[in-house]
Design a protein around this motif. Structure first.
Motif, short mmCIF file in Angstrom:
data_model
loop_
_atom_site.label_atom_id
_atom_site.label_comp_id
_atom_site.label_asym_id
_atom_site.label_seq_id
_atom_site.Cartn_x
_atom_site.Cartn_y
_atom_site.Cartn_z
N VAL A 90 1.05 -1.46 -0.35
CA VAL A 90 -0.18 -0.34 -0.03
C VAL A 90 0.39 0.64 -0.06
O VAL A 90 0.47 2.15 -0.64
N MET A 91 2.03 1.02 0.67
CA MET A 91 3.24 2.33 0.95
C MET A 91 3.45 2.57 -0.66
O MET A 91 3.60 4.32 -0.80
N TYR A 92 3.73 1.86 -1.08
CA TYR A 92 4.30 1.72 -2.75
C TYR A 92 3.10 2.21 -4.08
O TYR A 92 3.71 2.62 -5.03
N PHE A 93 2.48 1.32 -3.50
CA PHE A 93 1.73 0.90 -5.31
C PHE A 93 0.34 1.96 -4.85
O PHE A 93 -0.50 1.59 -5.58
N GLY A 94 0.15 1.85 -3.00
CA GLY A 94 -1.64 2.03 -2.96
C GLY A 94 -2.03 3.52 -3.53
O GLY A 94 -1.43 4.04 -4.42
N LYS A 95 -3.51 3.73 -3.85
CA LYS A 95 -4.32 4.46 -4.28
C LYS A 95 -4.10 5.95 -3.32
O LYS A 95 -4.78 5.43 -2.30
N TYR A 96 -4.91 6.81 -3.63
CA TYR A 96 -4.49 7.75 -3.40
C TYR A 96 -6.34 8.28 -3.26
O TYR A 96 -6.36 8.23 -4.05
N GLY A 98 -8.89 10.68 -1.41
CA GLY A 98 -9.06 11.61 -0.15
C GLY A 98 -7.96 11.90 1.13
O GLY A 98 -7.93 12.76 1.67
N GLY A 99 -6.77 12.86 0.32
CA GLY A 99 -5.55 12.47 0.70
C GLY A 99 -4.50 11.74 1.42
O GLY A 99 -3.67 11.83 2.37
N ALA A 100 -5.28 10.39 1.66
CA ALA A 100 -5.00 9.16 1.96
C ALA A 100 -4.22 8.09 1.45
O ALA A 100 -5.27 7.63 0.26
N LYS A 101 -3.56 7.02 1.55
CA LYS A 101 -3.45 6.70 0.68
C LYS A 101 -3.42 5.26 1.92
O LYS A 101 -2.66 4.54 2.32
N ARG A 102 -4.52 4.36 1.16
CA ARG A 102 -4.75 2.96 2.68
C ARG A 102 -5.77 2.12 1.16
O ARG A 102 -5.81 1.09 2.13
N TRP A 103 -5.93 2.14 -0.24
CA TRP A 103 -5.72 0.87 -0.64
C TRP A 103 -5.35 0.63 -1.39
O TRP A 103 -4.08 1.27 -2.47
N LEU A 104 -5.64 -0.51 -1.78
CA LEU A 104 -4.48 -1.38 -3.09
C LEU A 104 -5.52 -1.83 -4.17
O LEU A 104 -6.77 -2.59 -3.69
N ILE A 105 -5.10 -1.60 -5.14
CA ILE A 105 -6.17 -1.83 -6.70
C ILE A 105 -5.85 -2.96 -6.95
O ILE A 105 -4.23 -3.23 -8.11
N LEU A 106 -7.07 -4.49 -6.63
CA LEU A 106 -7.25 -5.10 -7.66
C LEU A 106 -7.70 -6.38 -8.88
O LEU A 106 -8.52 -5.95 -8.79
N GLY A 107 -7.13 -5.48 -9.59
CA GLY A 107 -8.21 -5.05 -11.41
C GLY A 107 -9.52 -4.30 -10.86
O GLY A 107 -9.74 -3.24 -10.29
N PRO A 108 -10.69 -5.04 -10.69
CA PRO A 108 -12.25 -3.70 -10.28
C PRO A 108 -12.26 -3.80 -9.17
O PRO A 108 -12.61 -2.65 -8.86
N ILE A 109 -11.31 -4.12 -7.77
CA ILE A 109 -12.13 -4.15 -6.92
C ILE A 109 -10.43 -3.11 -5.64
O ILE A 109 -9.69 -3.93 -6.39
N SER A 110 -10.89 -2.69 -5.01
CA SER A 110 -9.90 -1.84 -4.34
C SER A 110 -10.18 -2.66 -2.92
O SER A 110 -10.92 -2.46 -2.38
N VAL A 111 -9.05 -2.73 -2.47
CA VAL A 111 -9.13 -3.39 -0.95
C VAL A 111 -8.28 -2.83 0.12
O VAL A 111 -7.51 -1.42 -0.56
N GLN A 112 -8.54 -2.93 1.43
CA GLN A 112 -7.98 -2.02 2.49
C GLN A 112 -7.13 -2.92 2.89
O GLN A 112 -7.35 -3.37 4.04
N PRO A 113 -5.86 -2.91 3.26
CA PRO A 113 -5.31 -4.25 3.87
C PRO A 113 -5.15 -4.11 5.42
O PRO A 113 -5.31 -5.27 6.14
N SER A 114 -5.89 -2.49 5.45
CA SER A 114 -4.94 -2.32 7.46
C SER A 114 -6.95 -3.74 7.98
O SER A 114 -6.36 -4.04 8.94
N GLU A 115 -7.83 -3.78 7.34
CA GLU A 115 -8.76 -4.19 7.48
C GLU A 115 -8.40 -5.26 8.72
O GLU A 115 -8.91 -6.06 9.65
N ILE A 116 -7.92 -6.74 7.33
CA ILE A 116 -7.50 -7.77 7.33
C ILE A 116 -6.24 -8.08 8.40
O ILE A 116 -6.13 -8.67 9.14
N VAL A 117 -5.51 -6.53 8.31
CA VAL A 117 -4.64 -6.94 9.52
C VAL A 117 -4.84 -7.20 11.11
O VAL A 117 -4.30 -7.80 12.00
N LYS A 118 -5.29 -6.78 11.33
CA LYS A 118 -6.22 -7.04 12.55
C LYS A 118 -6.78 -8.40 12.76
O LYS A 118 -5.84 -8.70 13.99
N ILE A 119 -6.74 -8.46 11.67
CA ILE A 119 -6.98 -10.58 12.11
C ILE A 119 -5.58 -10.85 12.94
O ILE A 119 -5.49 -11.76 13.38
#
Lengths: 369, 640
Positions: A90-96, A98-119
């Motif tokens: 996310v740090m390197y390839f993430g999408k900006y 609203g001023g934050a880089k939280r998303w990874l784009i995987l084809g048509p969907i974007s995921v937020q790895p921080s949600e899974i990291v909690k688990i």
């Protein structure tokens, strides 16, 4: 391989509560997107997207309870490693956005790895704590590994920046640690050193960082931003009064005040339309789900399963408590999604994995010895 | 370590789980209590506030930073503008309200409803602007009937005001409404639709400083949408004030001198690169960009053949003509082609291949050395220097002198000009370089293109001993409270490719251009101050290989451009000026007097003070030009 006892011991209660919350979430989201600017119909897409995410979430949940949690314990480190890798991505390839880089784009969907990291953090900590727990409490040296496990994702998430999720990681890890009990002298040491370090950190912060923290603690300092959101949220909730304005009859969210109405402030939409009666019902369902989760921990017969269930339940608890508390003006404004209700695919997937894991522990409770 | 012996058993875990359950229950009680407080105890009050969304946010636009000249003379400020707007949700019934409003302000109903229809896609609580910048009469008419006009409001906004019409229009630039593309860029993340941003010139270059920070207030309104009380206010933060390097007296004079012609003037301090004046003619009225212009006004601007929208000082590309002989001379001297024995006989033409290349002086200059060649601008002399240099060697000197690339001034759309090389021509046309073309280039014709700004930087470097300074338009940026946050720093961008001794020879020649009895620039003399310079007459139509056109054939609008580059005083110079007058025909007659007048004003205190008084009191305008010109003629006659 397949054991009939799985069906006998399957936790229908957990599943039932989750599905109920899921429907409440969809209904509220429907209202939130319909009463926002009517001409912007693309907003309705949000609703269908959420529906699809729920479908995917159910599938992931099934996987999460089919795999024996004992093997999950074994693979904890690998899972943790992959999650950290994703955060680095996310740090390197993430999408900006609203001023934050939280998303990874995987084809048509974007995921937020921080949600899974909690688990991943919950599973890793459960594995570690289950091996060292003792009635006297753990000491400082035992805390080193958990600290590392927690601090790495914490900093990666803070950097995005996503203060809400980062804080949540700390809260969950903290809850699990307190559950496992810390030795009195160590606890005293931690409290004293934290209260000494905090002012020093404050001294080294830059001006704008201090302002940001002060605003975070006191939204009134930002009357055009967070402060205004809180006021409108409180008006929305309060104006619901006892019986609410009725489904799709809410007016507050039609105002252009809440860009986050379908994520962070979803509770105020529900509360305005369903009033004290409906909000209370929702709180009771959440409370039941949390007590249910803790009951899984109570009935479980091995330390790993117990601590895992406590960790997962603490996550659901903190998210619900912070999100609802924030909407009612009890808490700082942070972007923490309300489980099941808030819009967001990654959040849904993450919560469904959690429910799957709880079912997992619950239905295998008689499989020991 | 006895405590480690007591391993946790499942009973112990059960106890801990029970404690957790109690904790959760306690936390939920807090939530229940808060919910009860908001919805049951405060329910009535909050329900009232929710009707018609009583608590609203109103934003206040920040005043944009002011723009001053180097001496603190205000050039651009803001004035209040009253905008009439409607909030549909408050204006019920909308039709009736519009009908009444139309009657009060004498604007047709259809015009008002058209405005509303065009904003249909926004939120019903967002104010729709019905009429911008309404006058006092309309304002009074609306304010008096406020309670008869629900949902109608008047907002005061700061509006850009360019104090002196046309003054430094190209340098200062103008504002325009933000486009949807610009709105998406992160640079403008704080802005919203309808905001104005700098689109050209200084307004654009220093946009981030000039723009302040939006403020706003939380207000409670009544059912009609009128503010009942202000709950919270965040003051808008004004933008930073910009102090330019230009001197408004010189700037004004440059514009007056260019009044009836198309062209440009750039004046620069050779010691630090400060731009003292930067004028382009014809100018345009910046205020119409802010106040809104009619379709006809816009058409007139863009169809004007003299291109008022172009900043000719930095965007105009012209053949340098004889001013380029400075470069050819530098190259010839440095390459050892021109030495004390290099004397040419000029019969008025030069034969190269089977073509005749003419000197501008039909009768010829006779025997010519470097001093005479520059002073009288002999073409034949430089044909031969160029021929010996060959094109690529000459081009390398021109490039090293900063021609053919932008100077890096902090303004948009600076042209880079063109210095042709043999490789360039082959790439461009596929035909190899012809020797005769070198001859044209050596006297600044042919493919050569330069901007007035490049020429002033070059002239300043020749004047100051060889250092090329980046042209600077920013003197300093100050906060609204007057604290300086940024100062423009002198910045060298290169060195002329010439030794100090050789440069001194060139300086001497340029002094002769003005001070020799037959010098082409003798009209630029100033009483008591030594001036150096070089004239140029640029052919507008590009000369083809086989072209042998004569000047008489050229119709009026294809007349040559007039150049003059100069600096003064000749020793220890304080100002360098480049002037181009389109279709001015001769550098000596059309461009040189302009440069002279500007330098005189800058260097002579009494002259400057006279202009200062004139600026302060425009009514006592006297015809300076005629008076001085007769004086100059006398001087020239005396010296001849």
């Amino acid at each position: 391989m397949f054991d009939r006892r799985f069906i006998n011991y399957f936790d229908w209660g957990l599943l039932g509560l989750s599905v109920l919350l899921g429907f409440v979430g969809l209904a509220t989201l429907y209202s939130a997107v319909s009463s926002s600017i009517p001409t912007q119909s693309p907003h309705k897409i949000l609703y269908f997207k959420q529906l699809i995410w729920y479908g995917a979430g159910l599938a992931v949940m099934v996987i999460a309870f089919l795999i024996n949690y004992k093997s999950i314990e074994r693979w904890a480190l690998l899972f943790y490693g992959i999650c950290i890798l994703l955060l680095v991505c996310v740090m390197y390839f993430g999408k900006y956005v609203g001023g934050a880089k939280r998303w990874l784009i995987l084809g048509p969907i974007s995921v937020q790895p921080s949600e899974i990291v909690k688990i991943a953090v919950i599973i890793s900590l459960a594995r570690y704590y289950s091996k060292i727990a003792n009635t006297g409490g753990i000491n400082l040296r035992d805390l080193f590994t958990p600290l590392v496990i927690t601090i790495i994702p914490f900093f990666l998430i803070v950097k995005q920046p996503d203060l809400g999720t980062a804080m949540l990681v700390i809260l969950i890890a903290g809850s699990m640690t307190v559950f496992i009990k810390i030795e009195k002298r160590s606890l005293l040491f931690i409290i004293v050193s934290c209260s000494l370090i905090a002012p020093m950190v404050w001294f080294f912060l830059k001006g704008y960082q201090k302002i940001r923290i002060l605003t975070f603690l006191n939204p009134d300092r930002d009357p055009l931003g967070a402060g205004y959101h809180i006021i409108q949220s409180k008006i929305a909730i309060g104006s619901g009064m006892i019986t609410g304005k009725g489904f799709l009859k809410g007016t507050q969210n039609a105002l252009f005040f809440l860009p986050e109405q379908h994520t962070d402030f979803i509770f105020s939409v529900l509360s305005e339309e369903w009033g004290f009666a409906g909000s209370t019902a929702l709180l009771i369902v959440f409370l039941m789900l949390i007590i249910y989760g803790l009951n899984v921990a109570y009935r479980c017969r091995d330390p790993f399963g117990t601590i895992l269930s406590v960790g997962i339940t603490s996550m659901i608890f903190w998210q619900a408590f912070i999100n609802i508390g924030m909407a009612m003006g009890l808490m700082p404004v942070v972007g923490v999604p309300l489980p099941f209700i808030s819009y967001g695919g990654s959040s849904i997937i993450s919560i469904m994995i959690c429910i799957g894991l709880l079912i997992n522990v619950s239905m295998r409770r008689f499989m020991f010895e | 370590m006895t405590k480690y012996l007591k391993t946790a058993d499942m009973e112990w875990y059960k106890q801990r789980v029970i404690i957790s359950m109690l904790f959760v229950a306690a936390a939920f009680i807090v939530l229940f209590v808060r919910l009860f407080y908001l919805q049951v105890i405060k329910g009535d009050e909050l329900r009232r506030l929710s009707e018609n969304n009583r608590i609203r946010l109103q934003s206040t636009d920040p005043p944009r930073g002011l723009i001053f000249d180097r001496n603190g003379v205000l050039l651009v400020d803001n004035r209040p503008s009253f905008d009439l707007s409607i909030i549909l949700k408050d204006a019920k019934p909308v039709k009736e309200t519009i009908r009444k409003l139309s009657k009060y302000i004498h604007v047709s109903e259809s015009e008002l409803t058209a405005k509303i229809a065009s904003a249909k896609h926004s939120s019903p609580y967002k104010p729709i602007v019905l009429k911008q910048d309404i006058g006092r009469d309309m304002l009074a008419a609306v304010e008096v009937r406020k309670y008869d006009l629900p949902g109608i409001g008047v907002n005061v906004k700061p509006r850009r005001h360019y104090i002196n019409k046309h003054r430094a229009a190209h340098l200062i630039g103008y504002l325009g409404e933000i486009s949807s593309g610009e709105l998406k860029s992160s640079k403008y993340s704080e802005l919203k639709q309808g905001d104005f941003i700098g689109k050209f010139g200084v307004e654009k270059a220093f946009e981030s400083f000039l723009r302040g920070k939006r403020g706003g207030r939380q207000v409670e309104v009544n059912v009609m949408g009128q503010v009942v009380s202000v709950l919270k206010t965040v003051d808008a933060r004004p933008g930073k004030n910009i102090f330019l390097t230009i001197d408004h007296i010189l700037q004004k004079q440059a514009e007056v001198l260019l009044k009836d012609v198309a062209g440009a003037v750039v004046a620069m301090d050779p010691e630090n690169g400060h731009i003292l004046a930067l004028a382009s003619s014809p100018p345009f009225d910046q205020n119409i960009f802010v106040d809104g212009m009619s379709h006809e006004q816009w058409e007139a601007l863009i169809s004007n053949p003299f291109r008022p929208m172009e900043n000719k000082a930095i965007q105009g590309e012209y053949p340098p003509a004889s001013t380029f002989k400075i470069i050819t001379a530098i190259a010839g001297l440095e390459e050892g082609i021109i030495d004390d024995n290099f004397i040419i006989y000029c019969p008025g033409h030069y034969k190269y291949g089977n073509r005749i290349y003419r000197c501008w002086k039909r009768g010829g200059h006779g025997n010519v050395d470097l001093v005479k060649a520059l002073a009288e601008s002999c073409d034949v002399y430089f044909y031969q220097v160029g021929q010996k240099l060959t094109i690529d060697r000459l081009a390398s000197y021109a490039t090293a002198c900063g021609l053919g690339s932008p100077t890096g001034i902090n303004l948009d759309q600076e042209a880079e000009g063109l210095i042709p090389t043999s490789a360039w021509k082959r790439r461009r046309t596929g035909i190899s370089w012809q020797g005769g073309e070198t001859l044209s280039v050596a006297i600044g014709q042919g493919y050569n293109l330069v901007t007035p700004l490049q020429m002033v930087v070059l002239t300043a470097a020749v004047a100051n001993g060889g250092i090329r300074y980046k042209p600077l338009i920013l003197k300093e940026i100050k906060t609204a409270e007057g604290k300086t946050i940024i100062s423009g720093e002198r910045q060298s961008i290169g060195q002329l490719p010439i030794s100090k001794q050789t440069l001194a020879r060139v300086n001497k020649c340029l002094w002769e251009v003005v001070n020799h009895p037959k010098g082409t620039g003798r009209i630029a003399r100033i009483d008591g101050i030594d001036v150096s310079g070089k004239t140029g007459t640029a052919q507008l139509v590009k000369r083809r290989d086989d072209d042998t056109e004569s000047e008489a054939d050229i119709s009026d609008h294809l007349k040559d451009h007039a150049w003059f580059v100069s600096y003064a005083p000749s020793v220890d110079p304080k100002i360098a000026v480049a002037v181009i007058v389109e279709h001015g025909e001769h550098g000596s007659s059309a461009a040189a007097p302009i440069a002279r007048d500007i330098m005189r004003t800058y260097l002579k205190k009494d002259e400057y003070d006279r202009h200062l008084r004139l600026a302060a009191n425009p009514s006592m305008r006297i015809t300076i030009k005629d008076k001085t010109q007769t004086g100059e003629k006398d001087a020239i006659q005396r010296s001849m």
